[in-house]
Write a protein that holds these residues in place. Sequence first.
Motif, PDB file in Angstrom:
ATOM      1  N   VAL A 133       0.854  -1.189   0.000  1.00 33.46           N
ATOM      2  CA  VAL A 133       0.000   0.000   0.000  1.00 33.46           C
ATOM      3  C   VAL A 133       0.888   1.235   0.000  1.00 33.46           C
ATOM      4  O   VAL A 133       1.810   1.347   0.813  1.00 33.46           O
ATOM      5  CB  VAL A 133      -0.926   0.019   1.231  1.00 33.46           C
ATOM      6  CG1 VAL A 133      -1.799   1.274   1.220  1.00 33.46           C
ATOM      7  CG2 VAL A 133      -1.788  -1.235   1.290  1.00 33.46           C
ATOM      8  N   LEU A 134       0.608   2.160  -0.918  1.00 35.45           N
ATOM      9  CA  LEU A 134       1.337   3.427  -0.977  1.00 35.45           C
ATOM     10  C   LEU A 134       0.453   4.533  -0.415  1.00 35.45           C
ATOM     11  O   LEU A 134      -0.645   4.781  -0.921  1.00 35.45           O
ATOM     12  CB  LEU A 134       1.737   3.755  -2.417  1.00 35.45           C
ATOM     13  CG  LEU A 134       2.418   5.115  -2.643  1.00 35.45           C
ATOM     14  CD1 LEU A 134       3.725   5.207  -1.863  1.00 35.45           C
ATOM     15  CD2 LEU A 134       2.661   5.360  -4.134  1.00 35.45           C
ATOM     16  N   THR A 191       5.425   5.353   2.082  1.00 39.85           N
ATOM     17  CA  THR A 191       4.833   6.686   2.167  1.00 39.85           C
ATOM     18  C   THR A 191       5.504   7.620   1.174  1.00 39.85           C
ATOM     19  O   THR A 191       6.694   7.485   0.871  1.00 39.85           O
ATOM     20  CB  THR A 191       4.977   7.278   3.578  1.00 39.85           C
ATOM     21  OG1 THR A 191       6.355   7.247   3.968  1.00 39.85           O
ATOM     22  CG2 THR A 191       4.140   6.501   4.585  1.00 39.85           C
ATOM     23  N   ALA A 192       4.716   8.538   0.663  1.00 44.34           N
ATOM     24  CA  ALA A 192       5.222   9.603  -0.209  1.00 44.34           C
ATOM     25  C   ALA A 192       4.603  10.900   0.277  1.00 44.34           C
ATOM     26  O   ALA A 192       3.383  10.972   0.479  1.00 44.34           O
ATOM     27  CB  ALA A 192       4.848   9.327  -1.662  1.00 44.34           C
ATOM     28  N   LEU A 196       5.005   9.259  -7.586  1.00 43.02           N
ATOM     29  CA  LEU A 196       5.306   8.634  -8.875  1.00 43.02           C
ATOM     30  C   LEU A 196       6.673   7.953  -8.847  1.00 43.02           C
ATOM     31  O   LEU A 196       6.858   6.886  -9.440  1.00 43.02           O
ATOM     32  CB  LEU A 196       5.239   9.675  -9.993  1.00 43.02           C
ATOM     33  CG  LEU A 196       3.853  10.291 -10.247  1.00 43.02           C
ATOM     34  CD1 LEU A 196       3.930  11.305 -11.382  1.00 43.02           C
ATOM     35  CD2 LEU A 196       2.817   9.205 -10.555  1.00 43.02           C
ATOM     36  N   ASP A 197       7.624   8.547  -8.144  1.00 41.06           N
ATOM     37  CA  ASP A 197       8.944   7.929  -8.000  1.00 41.06           C
ATOM     38  C   ASP A 197       8.838   6.606  -7.242  1.00 41.06           C
ATOM     39  O   ASP A 197       9.486   5.612  -7.605  1.00 41.06           O
ATOM     40  CB  ASP A 197       9.905   8.876  -7.261  1.00 41.06           C
ATOM     41  CG  ASP A 197      10.242  10.115  -8.083  1.00 41.06           C
ATOM     42  OD1 ASP A 197      10.015  10.103  -9.308  1.00 41.06           O
ATOM     43  OD2 ASP A 197      10.718  11.110  -7.479  1.00 41.06           O
ATOM     44  N   GLU A 198       8.024   6.591  -6.187  1.00 45.13           N
ATOM     45  CA  GLU A 198       7.829   5.366  -5.411  1.00 45.13           C
ATOM     46  C   GLU A 198       7.180   4.279  -6.258  1.00 45.13           C
ATOM     47  O   GLU A 198       7.535   3.104  -6.176  1.00 45.13           O
ATOM     48  CB  GLU A 198       6.961   5.644  -4.171  1.00 45.13           C
ATOM     49  CG  GLU A 198       7.662   6.361  -3.048  1.00 45.13           C
ATOM     50  CD  GLU A 198       8.602   5.455  -2.264  1.00 45.13           C
ATOM     51  OE1 GLU A 198       8.578   4.222  -2.482  1.00 45.13           O
ATOM     52  OE2 GLU A 198       9.373   5.974  -1.442  1.00 45.13           O
ATOM     53  N   ILE A 199       6.209   4.685  -7.086  1.00 45.94           N
ATOM     54  CA  ILE A 199       5.531   3.721  -7.956  1.00 45.94           C
ATOM     55  C   ILE A 199       6.522   3.138  -8.959  1.00 45.94           C
ATOM     56  O   ILE A 199       6.535   1.921  -9.202  1.00 45.94           O
ATOM     57  CB  ILE A 199       4.343   4.404  -8.674  1.00 45.94           C
ATOM     58  CG1 ILE A 199       3.241   4.742  -7.669  1.00 45.94           C
ATOM     59  CG2 ILE A 199       3.805   3.507  -9.783  1.00 45.94           C
ATOM     60  CD1 ILE A 199       2.176   5.666  -8.204  1.00 45.94           C
ATOM     61  N   ASP A 200       7.372   3.986  -9.533  1.00 43.16           N
ATOM     62  CA  ASP A 200       8.383   3.505 -10.476  1.00 43.16           C
ATOM     63  C   ASP A 200       9.353   2.551  -9.790  1.00 43.16           C
ATOM     64  O   ASP A 200       9.714   1.499 -10.338  1.00 43.16           O
ATOM     65  CB  ASP A 200       9.166   4.692 -11.065  1.00 43.16           C
ATOM     66  CG  ASP A 200       8.316   5.522 -12.021  1.00 43.16           C
ATOM     67  OD1 ASP A 200       7.308   5.000 -12.529  1.00 43.16           O
ATOM     68  OD2 ASP A 200       8.659   6.701 -12.244  1.00 43.16           O
ATOM     69  N   GLU A 201       9.754   2.908  -8.578  1.00 39.87           N
ATOM     70  CA  GLU A 201      10.712   2.092  -7.837  1.00 39.87           C
ATOM     71  C   GLU A 201      10.111   0.742  -7.446  1.00 39.87           C
ATOM     72  O   GLU A 201      10.803  -0.279  -7.397  1.00 39.87           O
ATOM     73  CB  GLU A 201      11.169   2.843  -6.582  1.00 39.87           C
ATOM     74  CG  GLU A 201      12.271   2.155  -5.815  1.00 39.87           C
ATOM     75  CD  GLU A 201      12.710   2.960  -4.597  1.00 39.87           C
ATOM     76  OE1 GLU A 201      13.010   2.343  -3.563  1.00 39.87           O
ATOM     77  OE2 GLU A 201      12.744   4.205  -4.688  1.00 39.87           O
TER      78      GLU A 201
END
Length: 200
Positions: free
Chosen positions: A8-9, A33-34, A41-46
């Motif tokens: 979960v983000l 967490t973002a 978006l960076d977290e999703i890419d990572e």
Amino acid sequence: MSEQPPLVLVVEDEPDLADLYAAWLGDEYRVRTAYGGQEALDEIDEADDEVDAILLDRRMPGLSGDEVLTAVRERGIDCRVAMVTAVEPDFDILNMGFDDYLVKPVTSDTLHETVEGLLRRGEYDTEMQELFSLTSKKAMLETEKSATELTDNEEYQRLTDRIEELRSRADESLEAVTETDDDFEKLFQEFDTDDAGAED
């Protein structure tokens, strides 16, 4: 070796609130967490397509939650999204690609129920997911808008027609199921709950 818990983000520009949500959910899920839209978006890419659900604030400096949601859908990222926001819903939500909408403040129980619902919806096919999303939008608007406002809005009328169309297809699919299916029962219980809440 057992599978990892769903990821979960939490996207929220107030760090204390984001961390609180993460703490609430951390006992059952992997949580990232973002603290802003671009960071999200960076977290999703990572995460490389591993994100199962996103809890997304709407009003953030820089890249807004609406823009993050648009980017997620345009990229074809297969995850469920709930807006968790202080922004009261208006008719603009009809054109947004989220699955659920929560108005702050929210409780730990509500957040857990929402994530559980998002993950369960992810198991259904595209039409069922659309039906969940549209039913959620309909319930939110019926809570916020008067009967006259709803009747006068063409987009709301199209929404209602689409829900009826999808429900009719779902009924036909349900008739084809010969054994009791708990998931189907849960699905239609959610619709009944949404409708009942909208009528209160």
